[in-house]
Design a protein around this motif. Structure first.
Motif, mmCIF file in Angstrom:
data_model
loop_
_atom_site.group_PDB
_atom_site.id
_atom_site.type_symbol
_atom_site.label_atom_id
_atom_site.label_comp_id
_atom_site.label_asym_id
_atom_site.label_seq_id
_atom_site.Cartn_x
_atom_site.Cartn_y
_atom_site.Cartn_z
ATOM 1 N N ARG A 238 13.752 -15.966 9.133
ATOM 2 C CA ARG A 238 13.642 -17.269 8.362
ATOM 3 C C ARG A 238 13.214 -16.432 7.112
ATOM 4 O O ARG A 238 12.870 -15.492 7.084
ATOM 5 C CB ARG A 238 12.686 -17.971 8.927
ATOM 6 C CG ARG A 238 13.170 -18.956 10.000
ATOM 7 C CD ARG A 238 11.878 -19.752 10.344
ATOM 8 N NE ARG A 238 10.912 -19.082 10.819
ATOM 9 C CZ ARG A 238 9.470 -19.722 11.234
ATOM 10 N NH1 ARG A 238 9.338 -20.755 10.829
ATOM 11 N NH2 ARG A 238 8.612 -18.709 11.622
ATOM 12 N N TYR A 239 13.005 -17.165 5.755
ATOM 13 C CA TYR A 239 12.439 -16.654 4.546
ATOM 14 C C TYR A 239 10.941 -16.345 5.057
ATOM 15 O O TYR A 239 10.011 -17.073 5.632
ATOM 16 C CB TYR A 239 12.496 -17.543 3.678
ATOM 17 C CG TYR A 239 12.120 -17.165 2.339
ATOM 18 C CD1 TYR A 239 12.856 -16.617 1.476
ATOM 19 C CD2 TYR A 239 10.802 -17.427 1.743
ATOM 20 C CE1 TYR A 239 12.525 -16.287 0.208
ATOM 21 C CE2 TYR A 239 10.160 -17.055 0.713
ATOM 22 C CZ TYR A 239 11.195 -16.438 -0.205
ATOM 23 O OH TYR A 239 10.776 -16.122 -1.557
ATOM 24 N N ALA A 240 10.741 -14.980 4.577
ATOM 25 C CA ALA A 240 9.324 -14.434 4.583
ATOM 26 C C ALA A 240 8.708 -14.388 6.047
ATOM 27 O O ALA A 240 7.699 -13.985 6.389
ATOM 28 C CB ALA A 240 8.386 -15.269 3.642
ATOM 29 N N GLU A 241 9.703 -14.469 6.996
ATOM 30 C CA GLU A 241 9.202 -14.111 8.504
ATOM 31 C C GLU A 241 9.096 -12.608 8.738
ATOM 32 O O GLU A 241 10.023 -11.966 8.131
ATOM 33 C CB GLU A 241 10.503 -14.866 9.385
ATOM 34 C CG GLU A 241 9.838 -14.631 10.980
ATOM 35 C CD GLU A 241 10.898 -15.213 11.710
ATOM 36 O OE1 GLU A 241 10.713 -15.368 12.709
ATOM 37 O OE2 GLU A 241 11.973 -15.637 11.309
ATOM 38 N N PRO A 242 7.943 -12.430 9.371
ATOM 39 C CA PRO A 242 7.763 -10.766 9.664
ATOM 40 C C PRO A 242 8.774 -10.258 10.344
ATOM 41 O O PRO A 242 9.336 -10.864 11.379
ATOM 42 C CB PRO A 242 6.327 -10.747 10.601
ATOM 43 C CG PRO A 242 5.761 -12.203 10.279
ATOM 44 C CD PRO A 242 6.910 -13.066 9.798
ATOM 45 N N ILE A 243 9.274 -9.009 9.814
ATOM 46 C CA ILE A 243 10.525 -8.406 10.724
ATOM 47 C C ILE A 243 9.910 -7.601 11.525
ATOM 48 O O ILE A 243 8.990 -6.618 11.421
ATOM 49 C CB ILE A 243 11.236 -7.290 9.372
ATOM 50 C CG1 ILE A 243 11.617 -8.205 8.039
ATOM 51 C CG2 ILE A 243 12.155 -6.806 10.376
ATOM 52 C CD1 ILE A 243 12.575 -9.307 8.687
ATOM 53 N N THR A 244 10.487 -7.613 12.693
ATOM 54 C CA THR A 244 9.856 -7.033 13.919
ATOM 55 C C THR A 244 10.975 -6.019 14.413
ATOM 56 O O THR A 244 10.692 -4.920 15.252
ATOM 57 C CB THR A 244 9.465 -7.698 15.154
ATOM 58 O OG1 THR A 244 10.710 -8.850 15.393
ATOM 59 C CG2 THR A 244 8.245 -8.715 14.751
ATOM 60 N N ALA A 245 12.317 -6.173 14.284
ATOM 61 C CA ALA A 245 13.460 -5.398 14.707
ATOM 62 C C ALA A 245 13.525 -4.245 13.571
ATOM 63 O O ALA A 245 13.039 -4.103 12.674
ATOM 64 C CB ALA A 245 14.691 -6.203 14.670
ATOM 65 N N ARG A 246 14.081 -3.140 14.404
ATOM 66 C CA ARG A 246 14.310 -1.926 13.466
ATOM 67 C C ARG A 246 15.949 -2.019 13.310
ATOM 68 O O ARG A 246 16.634 -2.558 14.154
ATOM 69 C CB ARG A 246 14.144 -0.581 14.172
ATOM 70 C CG ARG A 246 12.457 -0.451 14.330
ATOM 71 C CD ARG A 246 11.934 0.030 13.107
ATOM 72 N NE ARG A 246 10.309 0.318 13.248
ATOM 73 C CZ ARG A 246 10.152 1.624 13.551
ATOM 74 N NH1 ARG A 246 10.896 2.474 13.846
ATOM 75 N NH2 ARG A 246 8.704 1.684 13.594
ATOM 76 N N GLY A 247 16.464 -1.187 12.325
ATOM 77 C CA GLY A 247 17.753 -1.216 12.005
ATOM 78 C C GLY A 247 18.195 -2.151 10.643
ATOM 79 O O GLY A 247 17.187 -2.877 10.039
ATOM 80 N N LEU A 248 19.470 -2.718 10.750
ATOM 81 C CA LEU A 248 19.820 -3.560 9.708
ATOM 82 C C LEU A 248 19.419 -4.874 10.307
ATOM 83 O O LEU A 248 19.781 -5.420 11.298
ATOM 84 C CB LEU A 248 21.253 -3.487 9.489
ATOM 85 C CG LEU A 248 21.791 -4.653 8.766
ATOM 86 C CD1 LEU A 248 21.338 -4.448 7.142
ATOM 87 C CD2 LEU A 248 23.340 -4.591 8.481
ATOM 88 N N VAL A 249 18.740 -5.929 9.425
ATOM 89 C CA VAL A 249 18.398 -7.218 9.532
ATOM 90 C C VAL A 249 18.915 -8.202 8.605
ATOM 91 O O VAL A 249 19.127 -7.554 7.454
ATOM 92 C CB VAL A 249 17.177 -7.434 10.113
ATOM 93 C CG1 VAL A 249 16.541 -6.431 11.139
ATOM 94 C CG2 VAL A 249 16.099 -7.185 8.700
ATOM 95 N N PHE A 250 18.926 -9.484 8.686
ATOM 96 C CA PHE A 250 19.214 -10.317 7.573
ATOM 97 C C PHE A 250 17.801 -11.369 7.591
ATOM 98 O O PHE A 250 17.437 -11.937 8.678
ATOM 99 C CB PHE A 250 20.594 -11.006 8.135
ATOM 100 C CG PHE A 250 21.009 -11.946 6.718
ATOM 101 C CD1 PHE A 250 21.454 -11.259 5.717
ATOM 102 C CD2 PHE A 250 20.602 -13.381 6.854
ATOM 103 C CE1 PHE A 250 22.094 -12.102 4.667
ATOM 104 C CE2 PHE A 250 20.960 -14.158 5.649
ATOM 105 C CZ PHE A 250 21.732 -13.486 4.526
ATOM 106 N N MET A 251 17.682 -11.698 6.506
ATOM 107 C CA MET A 251 16.659 -12.833 6.065
ATOM 108 C C MET A 251 17.223 -13.783 5.194
ATOM 109 O O MET A 251 17.683 -13.656 4.048
ATOM 110 C CB MET A 251 15.487 -12.242 5.495
ATOM 111 C CG MET A 251 14.154 -12.922 5.288
ATOM 112 S SD MET A 251 13.160 -12.561 3.871
ATOM 113 C CE MET A 251 14.177 -13.216 2.358
#
Length: 508
Positions: free
Chosen positions: A385-398
């Motif tokens: 989601r928008y502004a949700e803390p990123i926890t995964a490593r690698g390429l992600v989508f927000m």
């Protein structure tokens, strides 16, 4: 690139080519069996290579970018006058092209600030965050105090005092999705690794109450997080004085931070493109994609965003999804945006902008295909989601709208400590607290706006570089900027006004 080629076919199945330079009517294209240009074609615009019937798909990158609205002859300029959107099926093929990158043989490092909790920063700022627009002026007055004279002279390891202001915070549902998203965004800034300390300033009567913000985001007041409420402090002047005192107490602590060698795995890079043109998907975006692959191979993270600007290319991401759940997350976002556009009596194709179209882009399908090239080639590891803390490593989508400052605001709130921003028309974007690197798609604009551009990717088109060499150049610059070298936007002082949260829900 062949130096003598006048136009480029990007995929064997394409029925259009891209003009490397402006082509005058009558120009002979030897590389396309003597095809003659029928009308003037501006640089980066498209021309037909074969007859295209009305209603027939037009392809670029081997993908559909729209449908001919009338019969098009070989050599004819293809743009908004004869090409438009149309419906067609996408093959999502979840995970079919997912590729796990082999870790880099040689570890890369940068000089970062390691916080007490293990997070790594690329800058060492003090932040002044507004809960509501009503406290924005007080916030800026505090920052202005520390921007004058020698206020920070005794603190050489502090990069500055940064304002985080916005236009929202009140006249919204007190516990609705709008205020929840705003709190998530502001909470991301308060907790951002690039801030050694933060003063949070509210008015007192706003919907976005200080206590509710702190509780929702798990923020605790302390020596390095100071909440101030204007109405409780006794007004503007007294609040400014209290905030200055709070910052002065934080500065000695912040100044104790020192850069040290850390793994490139600690880099989280926000991927942005703005003021795009017909060259974006040929030079800067795929070159940035090469840099992203290098980053992911080091264990780092890249955040692709702006959901309306993957529209028409979403199937390329679902095919790279690490799991069906991740791929479905992309499909669900596209469905939400289609419904949103219909409810608002709008069209997702209101983007490209007039500037994008002048630069050679015709439909959002064409723009999206070029935009997705920023993401490189590795597996998509998560959807946020928008502004949700990123926890995964690698390429992600927000998830985010296509407005660049709004997308970048969410990415930084999610944890990005660096921004890589490609531009063809010449964006002057900068961001704080995360430094922003700007990548020019074409040499002409780069030379015209050298004070704003960090790297020229136009030499890929000119024949002086490859995507691989340019991607390595971008990655190396990422490491240097993360280590403290100033980006062009930082040198110009850009970044104090670019925080734009995505505000959802009704304003009452």
């Amino acid at each position: 690139m062949r130096q003598d080629s006048l136009a480029l076919r990007l995929h064997p199945s394409d029925n259009v080519a891209i003009a490397r330079h402006a082509l005058a009517s009558g120009t002979l294209l030897a590389e396309f069996d003597g095809l003659r240009v029928l009308a003037d074609v501006p640089a980066a615009h498209k021309l037909a290579l074969v007859p295209v019937a009305a209603g027939e798909p037009v392809k670029r990158y081997g993908q559909i970018i729209g449908f001919a609205t009338q019969a098009v002859s070989p050599g004819e300029h293809v743009h908004t006058h004869n090409l438009a959107m149309g419906a067609f099926a996408r093959d999502h093929a979840f995970g079919e092209d997912a590729r796990v990158l082999v870790p880099a043989a040689e570890p890369a490092t940068f000089q970062g600030f390691v916080r007490a909790d293990g997070r790594v920063a690329t800058r060492n700022y003090i932040g002044i965050v507004s809960t509501v627009n009503c406290s924005a002026t007080v916030t800026k007055l505090v920052v202005e105090h520390f921007a004058k004279g020698d206020a920070l002279e005794d603190y050489p390891h502090v990069d500055g005092v940064v304002p985080i202001t916005h236009s929202f915070g009140c006249c919204i549902e007190h516990n609705g999705s709008g205020v929840q998203q705003l709190r998530r965004t502001l909470g991301g800034f308060v907790k951002h690794a690039n801030f050694a300390g933060v003063v949070v300033i509210g008015l007192g009567c706003e919907a976005n109450q200080m206590g509710a913000l702190f509780m929702a985001e798990g923020i605790e007041a302390g020596k390095l997080i100071a909440p101030l409420v204007i109405q409780e402090q006794g007004g503007t002047r007294k609040t400014v004085e209290a905030a200055i005192a709070a910052v002065e107490a934080m500065l000695p602590v912040a100044n104790q931070c020192r850069r040290e060698a850390v793994s490139a795995a600690h880099l989280t890079v926000a991927l942005q493109c703005g003021g795009s043109d017909g060259y974006s998907g040929i030079t800067a975006n795929p070159a940035l994609g090469v840099a992203v692959d290098l980053l992911v191979a080091q264990g780092g993270t890249a955040i692709l965003s702006e959901t309306p600007e993957i529209y028409g290319a979403e199937h390329l991401l679902t095919r790279r999804a690490a799991s069906r759940e991740v791929g479905q997350g992309i499909v669900d976002l596209i469905g939400w945006w289609e419904g949103y556009a219909e409810r608002e009596k709008g069209s997702i194709d209101n983007n490209p902008t007039p500037g994008n179209k002048a630069g050679g882009l015709t439909t959002i399908l064409e723009k999206s295909l070029g935009a997705v090239a920023k993401s490189g080639s590795t597996a998509l590891m998560g959807v946020y989601r928008y502004a949700e803390p990123i926890t995964a490593r690698g390429l992600v989508f927000m998830d985010a709208p296509g407005y660049d400052p709004m997308g970048a605001t969410g990415q930084i709130a999610s944890g990005a400590n660096l921004v890589a921003f490609t531009t063809g028309r010449g964006s002057c974007f900068g961001a704080k607290p995360a430094p922003s690197i700007k990548l020019a798609t074409n040499t002409k604009m780069f030379l015209r706006m050298q004070e704003d551009m960090d790297i020229n990717c136009g030499d890929v088109m000119d024949g002086g570089a490859t995507l691989e060499s340019k991607g390595r150049e971008i990655f190396d610059l990422m490491l240097r900027i993360a280590s403290g070298e100033k980006s062009r936007s930082e040198a110009l002082g850009v970044g104090n006004e670019e925080t734009v949260p995505w505000m959802i829900g009704a304003q009452m």
